[in-house]
Design an enzyme around this catalytic site. Structure first.
Site, short mmCIF file in Angstrom:
data_model
loop_
_atom_site.label_atom_id
_atom_site.label_comp_id
_atom_site.label_asym_id
_atom_site.label_seq_id
_atom_site.Cartn_x
_atom_site.Cartn_y
_atom_site.Cartn_z
N GLN A 1 -8.73 1.00 10.30
CA GLN A 1 -9.91 -0.15 11.66
C GLN A 1 -8.26 -0.09 12.34
OE1 GLN A 1 -11.95 -2.77 8.42
NE2 GLN A 1 -12.29 -3.21 10.21
N PHE B 1 -15.76 -2.73 6.43
CA PHE B 1 -16.43 -3.84 6.69
C PHE B 1 -14.79 -4.93 6.35
CE2 PHE B 1 -19.12 -0.77 4.17
CZ PHE B 1 -19.92 -1.58 4.95
N GLU C 1 -9.08 -3.04 7.94
CA GLU C 1 -8.35 -3.93 8.71
C GLU C 1 -6.22 -4.13 8.58
OE1 GLU C 1 -9.78 -7.61 10.42
OE2 GLU C 1 -8.78 -8.80 11.87
N ARG D 1 -10.80 -18.75 10.94
CA ARG D 1 -11.56 -19.08 11.41
C ARG D 1 -12.71 -19.70 10.97
NH1 ARG D 1 -15.21 -15.75 14.88
NH2 ARG D 1 -13.60 -14.52 15.86
N ARG E 1 -16.09 -8.50 6.65
CA ARG E 1 -16.82 -9.38 7.71
C ARG E 1 -17.42 -10.61 7.58
NH1 ARG E 1 -22.50 -4.89 7.66
NH2 ARG E 1 -22.90 -5.16 9.68
N PHE F 1 -15.34 -12.94 8.47
CA PHE F 1 -13.58 -13.21 8.50
C PHE F 1 -13.68 -14.62 8.40
CE2 PHE F 1 -9.73 -13.08 10.96
CZ PHE F 1 -8.90 -11.99 10.51
N THR G 1 -9.55 -14.60 17.44
CA THR G 1 -9.34 -16.24 17.54
C THR G 1 -7.63 -16.03 18.09
OG1 THR G 1 -8.84 -16.19 15.55
CG2 THR G 1 -10.90 -16.43 15.80
N ALA H 1 -13.25 -8.23 14.48
CA ALA H 1 -14.35 -9.26 14.59
C ALA H 1 -15.45 -9.14 15.51
CB ALA H 1 -13.30 -9.50 15.98
N GLU I 1 -20.94 -8.62 12.44
CA GLU I 1 -20.49 -9.91 11.86
C GLU I 1 -21.62 -10.83 11.30
OE1 GLU I 1 -16.47 -10.46 13.33
OE2 GLU I 1 -15.60 -10.61 11.64
N1 MTE Z 1 -21.18 -1.33 10.15
C1 MTE Z 1 -20.77 -0.65 8.80
N2 MTE Z 1 -21.77 0.64 8.89
N3 MTE Z 1 -19.97 0.09 8.36
C2 MTE Z 1 -18.61 -1.16 8.56
O1 MTE Z 1 -17.41 -0.43 8.05
N4 MTE Z 1 -17.95 -3.27 9.43
C3 MTE Z 1 -18.12 -4.40 10.26
C4 MTE Z 1 -19.37 -4.51 10.95
N5 MTE Z 1 -20.55 -3.78 11.05
C5 MTE Z 1 -19.37 -2.17 9.46
C6 MTE Z 1 -20.13 -2.46 9.97
C7 MTE Z 1 -17.08 -5.30 10.19
S1 MTE Z 1 -16.15 -6.45 9.32
C8 MTE Z 1 -17.02 -5.97 11.47
S2 MTE Z 1 -16.03 -6.27 12.88
C9 MTE Z 1 -17.76 -4.35 12.91
O2 MTE Z 1 -19.16 -3.67 12.17
C10 MTE Z 1 -16.05 -4.15 13.40
O3 MTE Z 1 -16.95 -3.07 14.47
P1 MTE Z 1 -18.17 -3.78 16.23
O4 MTE Z 1 -16.84 -4.37 16.35
O5 MTE Z 1 -17.87 -2.28 16.98
O6 MTE Z 1 -19.13 -4.25 15.48
N1 LUZ Z 2 -9.35 -10.38 12.94
C1 LUZ Z 2 -8.67 -10.98 13.21
C2 LUZ Z 2 -10.93 -10.85 12.54
O1 LUZ Z 2 -7.37 -10.72 13.59
N2 LUZ Z 2 -8.69 -12.10 14.33
C3 LUZ Z 2 -10.37 -12.39 13.92
O2 LUZ Z 2 -10.60 -13.41 14.67
C4 LUZ Z 2 -11.45 -11.87 12.96
N3 LUZ Z 2 -12.31 -12.06 13.33
C5 LUZ Z 2 -13.44 -11.67 12.90
C6 LUZ Z 2 -13.23 -10.45 11.70
N4 LUZ Z 2 -11.97 -10.13 11.93
MO1 MOS Z 3 -14.42 -7.26 10.55
S1 MOS Z 3 -14.26 -8.34 8.70
O1 MOS Z 3 -13.68 -8.68 11.66
O2 MOS Z 3 -13.65 -6.01 10.39
#
Ligand code: MTE
Ligand code: LUZ
Ligand code: MOS
Length: 750
Positions: free
Chosen positions: A191, A222, A226, A304, A336, A338, A434, A503, A706
């Protein structure tokens, strides 16, 4: 992207790291990891492994040409353990061999002698022993000490939530290929391509421009990729450096489960005080976060937790303290939500405990304390454009809560051994990293001379549909069909210094950057078209694959305009950068305005529990969610349903169990159960809040990734309510997940 990603998925055509044809001469790596949770390494015997035919090299910490350090926020994590080990599964050696099978066999021939030390696996124990990742932090407002005096009900207790395995379909892995002149090309399932680039450069002791990271898509992240995709890319890069050949490292599922971190388990204490009307006057919480053996993202996650200590409620007097505790488990990481879900479980537990003591339904207390415009959070941000009340009201009316409560009560009267429980779960989630500095993104847009469009951004597609959204943004800005826009892989050479896609802000940030880049191109093209048509640029716009004049389609198509503009030497490419405006946070005061906006929603969940066998189903989940004006409604619906089920899994089913020696017991899919189609609620009904355009959002949209995960928390309370219908006197501890085993222990305590 002529077709949608999902079409490639169902045809089995989408490529993940392991699907790329490896170049000739590619070697395969496997990892020898620590077999104990804590101790010193006395001796590493490689002799048997080295003799195995097909083994090219066994790489140890001493072979690292740069710095043996992968920590991103706090530099406390070596890539390869050298003298000490701090968790089971910590990488110690890399075997590089002709095939992955040989590499794995060689791993089993390495023997390591340790001097074992007693591991710590419990967060509270770590805190007692002073094992903190960073100093404790406290968010507060008002004065809880004086507020207790005004409360007619005060309840205190503890609430514990468990870990969660990410279980992305594609396990961690990378393919690293040498290019000429000390340059490395890396395909990584990450990610955070820039994190991979930065850390690989650090490990190899080279500059970031000597590393190209390319990410086509992930089979899920998910949060688990990251920060924690980096180590595997760096291990593969180190191996490739040592043999000067391409190296592929793909973790088998079992190793992925053993070696990577998960959602942080939390153990928390709470104290809540209310007046006789059910108004919450004061709330205190202390969170003990089980960080595992290294910092990873734990401090950001903990932050968070503090931001979401009060979930969707306004509480005038709050004191929330959070400790990140160092234990001998694999370093836990982003998942997801966080840290937000862990905080929300605690406040919902506190409200449930207070409701019990006051003899009212929790939803009465919830309703009475919902946030409104003008309310100020403990961290100083003032609530604006609040929609939690609207989501609540709409859910209540649309899904007939009164009837539902009656039905549940009637059912429970008629059925001695099967009980139902209803719970309502409101979610208010702040959108933005954040860490303010991360709220930026870049986009590079090319319009080719035939009119087709190529977009590169910092966003990583992981199944969440960010590519579909960015494609929609570009098509809308340029006035062309979706089919005319291709979203490229995420590549550190095309877009630099990217924040991880996380995030929930990936589409917002990278979509805005893409909008800005497209606007540069349309401004140039509007000038050019105006000149050739004898109009002013202000009269020109683009739509339906054509040039529009005063909003009316002209004969001039997009493709021919672009072709003419090319020959007139108009620049058809643009790069843009976006930084979220207005946000700030002062960590010395713990006050500021960290979030661009909030995402809101309310879920009503009914669980049905067999009180003899302890098994249950979630019958209905009814959701009203505020999406703003969705960029891709089907994608967003999928995100809501997927996140809900993942949240229910965390709260009810997925039990990450370690023994006291730090050994993961739930280490296969037979002992670690995750939701499947039978577990999923029989009915999920999602209503998107209407007339909810979000003026400050990207085309009035809101982030989605999330927030809906936290609806799953309602599932836990629905189960608890069903249990109390069976045994009203039962003291059911606030411990998640509520597995069938915990249900039975709760119902039959003796
Ligand atoms: N949806 C799918 N299908 N697969 C994933 O890995 N990750 C989740 C969410 N939805 C995820 C998902 C998480 S933890 C985040 S932070 C967001 O997607 C990231 O994507 P976005 O910022 O484009 O919403
Ligand atoms: N990652 C991060 C995150 O570095 N800062 C955030 O605030 C955050 N929030 C949600 C998911 N990932
Ligand atoms: Mo999602 S926990 O911010 O990758």
């Amino acid at each position: 992207m002529k077709v949608k990603d999902c079409q490639l998925h169902v045809r089995g055509e989408s490529r993940f790291v392991d699907d790329f044809p490896a170049p000739q001469g590619t070697m395969h790596a496997a990892i020898k990891a620590s077999e104990i949770a804590h101790g010193d390494i006395k001796d590493i015997d490689l002799s048997q492994a080295e003799k195995l035919p097909g083994v090219a090299k066994i790489v140890l910490a001493r072979d690292i040409p740069g710095e043996n350090q992968i920590g991103s926020i706090i530099q406390d994590e070596p890539l390869l353990a050298d003298k000490e080990v701090h968790f089971r599964g910590q990488p110690i050696a890399i075997v590089v061999a002709q095939t992955a099978e040989i590499a794995r066999e060689a791993v089993s021939l390495i023997t390591i002698e340790y001097t074992e030390k007693t591991p710590i696996v419990d967060a509270r124990e770590a805190a007692t022993k002073g094992q903190l990742i960073a100093p404790a932090r406290t968010f507060s407002c008002g004065d809880t000490e004086t507020a207790w005096a005004d409360c007619t009900t005060i309840v205190s207790g503890s609430a514990d939530s468990g870990g969660q395995e990410h279980l992305y379909l594609e396990t961690q892995g990378a393919l690293v290929m040498p290019a000429e002149d000390g340059v490395w090309r890396i395909l990584s399932s990450t990610q955070g391509p820039t994190a991979v680039q930065r850390i690989c450069a650090r490990i190899l002791g080279i500059d970031m421009h000597q590393i190209e990271v390319d990410v086509l898509r992930l089979g899920g992240g998910f949060g688990g990729k990251e920060d924690q995709a980096t180590a595997w890319a760096a291990l593969a890069a180190l191996a490739a450096f040592c043999v000067q050949q391409p190296v592929k490292l793909i973790l088998p599922r079992h190793e992925d489960m053993l070696m990577t971190g998960k959602r942080h388990p939390y153990s928390s204490d709470f104290k809540i005080g209310l007046d006789q009307n059910g108004k919450i006057l004061a709330y205190e919480a202390t969170y003990y976060q089980n960080a595992g053996a290294a910092a990873d993202l734990s401090t950001a996650i903990l932050e968070r937790t503090l931001f979401h200590a009060t979930n969707s409620y306004f509480i005038p007097n709050v004191k929330a303290t959070a400790l990140s505790c160092r234990t001998n488990l694999p370093p836990n990481t982003a998942f997801r939500g966080f840290g937000g879900p862990q905080a929300m479980f605690v406040i919902e537990s506190a409200i449930a405990a207070a409701a019990e003591k006051m003899g009212v339904a929790a939803l009465q207390i919830q309703e009475k304390n919902l946030l409104r415009d003008g309310d100020v959070f403990p961290y100083g941000q003032k609530m604006e454009a609040c929609r939690i009340g609207r989501c609540w009201q709409e859910n209540k009316e649309r899904f007939f809560w009164q009837d539902k409560q009656q039905e549940v009560a009637d059912f429970n009267l008629q059925n001695p051994l099967v009980k139902k429980g209803l719970a309502i779960m409101p979610v208010t989630f702040g959108i933005s990293f954040t860490n303010t500095g991360l709220n930026q993104a870049g986009s590079l847009v090319h319009v080719y001379s035939d009119g087709s469009v190529s977009v590169s951004t910092g966003a990583v597609e992981m199944g969440q549909g960010v590519n579909a959204k960015i494609r929609a943004v570009a098509a809308r800005c340029l006035g062309v069909d979706l089919a005319g826009v291709r979203i490229e892989s995420t590549n550190t050479r095309r877009v630099a210094n990217t924040s991880p896609t996380a995030a929930s802000a990936g589409a917002d940030l990278n979509g805005h950057a893409t909008r800005l880049a497209c606007e540069q191109i349309t401004a140039r093209l509007a000038d050019f078209a105006a000149q050739s048509m004898g109009a002013t640029a202000a009269e020109i716009s683009f739509g339906k694959n054509r040039v529009l004049r005063d909003g009316q389609a002209t004969d001039l198509t997009w493709d021919s305009l672009v072709e003419q503009a090319y020959w007139a030497r108009v620049n058809l490419s643009a790069q843009a950068h976006y930084a979220t405006p207005k946000i700030h946070f002062d960590i010395t005061q713990e006050k500021g305005q960290p979030f661009a906006y909030y995402s809101f929603g309310v879920a009503a969940i009914v669980a049905r529990l067999d009180c003899v066998r302890g098994i249950y189903t979630f019958e209905t989940v009814e959701i009203v969610h505020d999406l703003g004006a969705s960029l891709a409604p089907k994608v967003d619906l999928g995100q809501i349903e997927g996140a809900l089920v993942q949240g229910l899994g965390w709260m009810a089913m997925e039990d990450v169990v370690f023994d006291e020696n730090g050994r993961l017991l739930a280490n296969t899919l037979s002992t670690y159960k995750i939701p499947d189609i039978y577990f999923a609620p029989q009915k999920i009904d999602t209503v998107l809040l209407e007339n909810a355009a979000h003026p400050a959002g990207l085309f009035h949209s809101k982030a989605i990734g999330e927030p809906p995960l936290m609806y799953g928390i309602g599932g836990w309370f629905a189960l608890r309510n069903a249990m109390q219908a069976f045994r009203p006197q039962a003291q059911i501890p606030f411990v998640a997940p509520m597995t069938p085993e915990r249900v039975l222990l709760g119902l039959y305590p003796e």
